[in-house]
Design a protein around this motif. Structure first.
Motif, mmCIF file in Angstrom:
data_model
loop_
_atom_site.group_PDB
_atom_site.id
_atom_site.type_symbol
_atom_site.label_atom_id
_atom_site.label_comp_id
_atom_site.label_asym_id
_atom_site.label_seq_id
_atom_site.Cartn_x
_atom_site.Cartn_y
_atom_site.Cartn_z
ATOM 1 N N LEU A 62 0.970 -1.156 -0.137
ATOM 2 C CA LEU A 62 -0.031 -0.026 -0.270
ATOM 3 C C LEU A 62 0.967 1.374 0.485
ATOM 4 C CD1 LEU A 62 -2.533 -1.374 2.848
ATOM 5 C CD2 LEU A 62 -3.170 -1.185 0.501
ATOM 6 N N TYR A 63 0.568 1.991 -1.025
ATOM 7 C CA TYR A 63 1.580 3.534 -1.362
ATOM 8 C C TYR A 63 0.629 4.620 -1.320
ATOM 9 C CZ TYR A 63 5.492 -0.208 -1.736
ATOM 10 O OH TYR A 63 5.935 -0.955 -1.628
ATOM 11 N N MET A 72 -8.165 -4.110 -2.416
ATOM 12 C CA MET A 72 -7.473 -3.232 -2.373
ATOM 13 C C MET A 72 -6.459 -2.352 -3.287
ATOM 14 S SD MET A 72 -6.616 -4.355 2.190
ATOM 15 C CE MET A 72 -5.076 -5.272 1.345
ATOM 16 N N ALA A 73 -5.553 -3.301 -4.721
ATOM 17 C CA ALA A 73 -4.928 -2.590 -5.360
ATOM 18 C C ALA A 73 -6.060 -1.247 -6.149
ATOM 19 C CB ALA A 73 -4.568 -3.701 -5.772
ATOM 20 N N TYR A 86 -6.961 -8.823 -1.335
ATOM 21 C CA TYR A 86 -6.343 -8.142 -2.070
ATOM 22 C C TYR A 86 -6.259 -7.371 -3.649
ATOM 23 C CZ TYR A 86 -3.655 -11.592 1.498
ATOM 24 O OH TYR A 86 -3.283 -11.865 2.638
ATOM 25 N N PHE A 119 4.530 -2.719 -6.982
ATOM 26 C CA PHE A 119 3.371 -2.608 -6.883
ATOM 27 C C PHE A 119 1.826 -2.949 -8.256
ATOM 28 C CE2 PHE A 119 -1.008 -0.652 -7.731
ATOM 29 C CZ PHE A 119 -1.623 -0.761 -6.565
ATOM 30 N N LYS A 127 -0.777 8.195 -3.358
ATOM 31 C CA LYS A 127 -1.149 8.124 -4.751
ATOM 32 C C LYS A 127 0.056 8.803 -5.584
ATOM 33 C CE LYS A 127 -5.907 7.867 -5.001
ATOM 34 N NZ LYS A 127 -7.048 7.850 -5.649
ATOM 35 N N GLN A 163 -8.264 0.162 -5.889
ATOM 36 C CA GLN A 163 -8.049 1.306 -4.791
ATOM 37 C C GLN A 163 -7.265 2.467 -4.723
ATOM 38 O OE1 GLN A 163 -11.238 2.361 -3.348
ATOM 39 N NE2 GLN A 163 -12.001 0.624 -3.526
ATOM 40 N N ASN A 164 -5.815 1.712 -5.033
ATOM 41 C CA ASN A 164 -4.671 2.656 -4.968
ATOM 42 C C ASN A 164 -4.240 2.768 -6.564
ATOM 43 O OD1 ASN A 164 -4.527 3.432 -2.449
ATOM 44 N ND2 ASN A 164 -2.868 1.380 -2.304
#
Length: 806
Positions: free
Chosen positions: A639-640, A697-698, A694, A656, A642, A700-701
């Motif tokens: 999780l990074y 969540m990716a 998983y 990522f 933006k 969302q970023n």
């Protein structure tokens, strides 16, 4: 002296008989009114024993016990015997002239006839006096003449007083040996019965040799004894009762002694013979002979038929005896062969198990090494790029995973160099094949090995293969060759199928061939590209037509299921070990091969597809456990912020993207098991465990736009279309609700971002919204698709829904 003499011992039991006979004799005398005269015998006559011989004092019972014993035996003799009485008159003189018999001698017929003549003459002369023929009447003279007495009352009294005052010698002996009772009758009762029986047998034997003239003699034959036995009956000394009657009575002539042998006088009357009587007798005799002849003829026919049947049975048994002998010989040979085969296997099977365990351990180590390397690479990259987001939260000497930075750094540098070298080689290989444009980072499996690992692996594998070839090098071919073993049991099956079936050989063959097949499958693994199909191996081709004969097959023939049973007992356990220790769910190639071999077994072997098959259940359980372990240990989504992901060439962005696409790849690998696992199990693993946990969540970023739609399209492509074909209503499956809401949110975000932009951007945004509607319709989320189309005024909804498959 050489003649046979009967000596019968009188017992005291005869006293009662004598007393009873005296009473009967007196009654007979009163009826016939004949006075009897009793004469006592001479006092100087020597004493006699019970048989009439001169008494020897040394033979008496009391001789050995002293003077008292002698007196006691004299007293008993006086009680038991009386003095013989002699008749008077002319008849007495006639009898005295016949007194020529010796003691114990039986008179012959001539002597008896002469005695009868003299008796008849005495009767005619009138000089006949009835004599006392009562047995037991006379008694022997005691040694002491002064003690003798003719008075019966005094004698009776004397006996009573003697028995009361003093005990006899026999009574004393009885008390010593424990016999109850003081009377001599109790001591000799059993002996008297035995003596009486012996006397009767001896009399019958002697009576057979006596002429029949003697049988008609009257009871008075005892009168013709010599003077030694005057008027003493012949049978009196043996205790035989005689019946007495007066002379001249009406029934005196017809009365005989008990031991006489009467005979019937033949009648001179004959039936008159007539012709009719003779004819009748001849006819009866002829009919009887005919009946006998008929019975004999039937018996003869029966014997002839029995002979024919016996001949046929002998021929049949002789004809079948050869087959039974051959069968016995064959079964004995098979028995010895099977025993030798089992002894061979008992020695070789442990070696096969050891080799199989070694090869499995070799493959397991290689698979574990690759998985561990992938996990280390993820940790290294995550630790390297996490400093961009949380430097303030990290301790100065620890990385993001809590490891010592100084120690870990040295090993990490070497691993990073190796990892980058592998990626460079894969990239160059894609460029040469022209697949660089379509490739996404993270979709390739990092399963490249170093030359050192490959060399060590091959050396160990070759060593195990060489050892496997030496397992049966000291064994004859007939004990390890599948063809030879099969031929032995095929011969048994074809020649003696009944005994083959009764021995349950069909159930034993899979276990018998199991070690040999496992030895051939030692290095077989479907995960490798060059793996040979087991149906093309020698053991499969050899056993393919086992039991297929020209004769009609039975429906319950277990040999038909020989290969399916071997696949169930050998192939499935082998695949279970591969799934548990060698299969990597992240590898699409390995997953495709595992799915392929599993579908082949399920579709081609009904016993494998049976839900109650334990080996199948164990295999599927091993697959699920491996997939869950991968989901828990190998999936990692960073999780990074933006702003970190804005630079598409930066390390965090690439890391990522690589983790995202590796997760999508794993999702596709999980969903390849559709049709093998249930929908509920697959949806739990792929959607709940991977997508919602998983991948969302990716999303969302991720960047909103073409990149997000492309990722969503790849995710939807992994879903089996069969999930959405039979759904009712406008809603999709419950597990995809979160993913559908994200698509709706993505459409709204794209529309908001297009506001105030150029017409080209607005047109692109509208196309993206239509693409999202199309994605929603492909997963049967029609309610969400209608809502998006209505909100963004998309009029081509119907055409988009109908073309969702394209």
């Amino acid at each position: 002296e050489n003649e046979e003499v009967f000596k019968v011992k009188k017992s005291s039991y005869s006293k009662k008989i004598v007393k009873l006979l005296k009473k009967e004799y007196k009654e007979d005398l009163e009826k016939s009114k004949i006075k009897t005269e009793l004469n006592s015998s001479a006092d100087n006559e020597p004493p006699l024993d019970k048989t009439g011989h001169v008494k020897d004092p040394s033979q008496e019972d009391g001789a050995a016990v002293g003077e008292h014993g002698e007196d006691e035996m004299d007293m008993e003799s006086e009680k038991e015997e009386e003095k013989p009485k002699a008749g008077g008159g002319a008849f007495s003189n006639a009898l005295s002239s016949l007194n020529v018999l010796r003691p114990g001698e039986i008179p012959d017929a001539a002597f008896i006839h002469a005695a009868r003549k003299k008796r008849q003459m005495a009767r005619e002369l009138g000089d006949f006096t009835p004599h006392d023929s009562e047995p037991g009447k006379g008694r022997l003279v005691r040694e002491d003449e002064n003690d003798a007495s003719d008075d019966e009352d005094d004698d009776e009294k004397r006996r009573i007083v003697f028995s009361v005052k003093e005990k006899s010698q026999r009574q004393k002996i009885a008390e010593e040996i424990g016999i109850e009772g003081s009377d001599d009758d109790a001591l000799v009762a059993g002996e008297q019965d035995e003596e009486l029986s012996r006397w009767e047998q001896e009399q019958i034997r002697k009576g057979i040799n006596i002429p029949q003239v003697q049988a008609s003699q009257p009871a008075e034959v005892n009168m013709y004894y010599p003077n030694t036995y005057p008027t003493m009956p012949y049978g009196s000394s043996y205790g035989i009762p005689y019946s007495y009657t007066a002379y001249g009575s009406s029934d005196g002539k017809s009365q005989k002694t008990d031991n006489s042998a009467p005979f019937k006088t033949p009648s001179n009357e004959m039936t008159p013979v007539t012709i009719d009587l003779v004819k009748k007798q001849l006819k009866d005799r002829l009919d009887s002979m005919k009946d006998v002849h008929k019975a004999n003829r039937q018996q003869h026919e029966k014997h002839l038929q029995s002979r024919v049947d016996s001949t046929r049975a002998i021929e049949r048994l002789e004809g079948s005896s050869g087959g039974i002998g051959e069968r016995y010989k064959f079964l004995q040979e098979m028995r010895g062969y099977v025993q030798d085969l089992l002894e061979c296997f008992s020695e070789k099977v442990p070696l096969i198990n050891e080799l199989e365990s070694s090869i499995h351990q070799l493959y397991k180590q290689r698979a574990s090494r690759l998985v561990q390397r992938r996990q280390d690479d993820i940790k290294d990259e995550s630790s390297e790029f996490s400093s961009h987001s949380n430097k303030a939260l990290m301790a100065p000497n620890l990385d993001s995973f809590g490891r010592d930075r100084a120690l870990y750094q040295e090993h990490a540098k070497r691993r990073i160099a190796e990892r980058e070298a592998r990626r460079t080689r894969r990239r160059q290989a894609r460029e040469q094949t022209g697949k660089m444009a379509d490739h996404l980072e993270g979709l390739s499996s990092d399963d490249e090995e170093t030359s050192t690992d490959i060399t060590n692996f091959n050396l160990e594998k070759d060593r195990i293969s060489k050892e496997s070839s030496k397992v049966f090098e000291d064994v004859l071919e007939s004990f390890y060759s599948i063809d030879c073993i099969k031929s032995q049991f095929e011969a048994w099956r074809s020649r003696y199928y009944t005994s083959y079936k009764d021995a349950y050989i069909g159930l034993c063959l899979p276990k018998l061939f199991n070690p040999l097949i496992r030895l051939q499958l030692l290095t077989w693994t479907p995960l490798e590209a060059k793996c040979r199909d087991f149906e093309n191996m020698l053991w499969f081709e050899s056993l393919l037509f086992y039991g297929c004969e020209e004769r009609e097959q039975e429906r319950e023939d277990v040999d038909i299921a020989l290969l399916p049973t071997i696949v169930e007992k050998v192939i499935l356990p082998k695949l279970t070990v591969i799934a548990e220790h060698m299969w990597d769910p992240f590898s699409t190639t390995q997953t495709s091969r595992m799915v392929g071999i599993t579908l082949k077994l399920v579709n081609g072997y009904p016993s494998v597809a049976n839900a109650e098959n334990k080996n199948t259940q164990v295999y599927l359980k091993a697959l699920l456990l491996r997939m869950r372990r991968t989901l828990d240990d190998d999936v990692f989504m960073p999780l990074y912020p933006k702003n970190v992901l804005e630079n598409k060439n930066s390390g965090p962005y690439l890391f990522f993207q690589r983790q995202f696409w590796s997760s999508v790849k794993l999702l596709g690998n999980f969903l390849q098991w559709y049709g093998i696992f249930s929908n509920k199990t697959l949806q739990e693993l792929s959607i709940d465990g991977l997508l919602n946990r998983y991948i969302l969540m990716a999303f969302q970023n991720s960047e909103y736009g073409d990149d997000s739609i492309k990722k969503a399209q790849n995710v939807i492509n992994c879903f089996p279309k069969q999930w959405f074909m039979n759904l009712k209503g406008e809603r999709t499956i419950s597990q995809l609700e979160n993913f559908c809401r994200y698509l709706v949110h993505l459409a709204d975000t794209i529309y908001r971002n297009s506001i105030g932009c150029s017409d080209v951007e607005k047109r692109n945004a509208r196309e993206n919204i239509k693409q999202i509607i199309k994605l929603l319709a492909s997963v049967h989320a029609l309610d969400h698709a209608v809502a998006v189309a209505g909100e963004h005024n998309v009029k081509e909804f119907k055409s988009l829904v109908e073309g969702k498959a394209t």
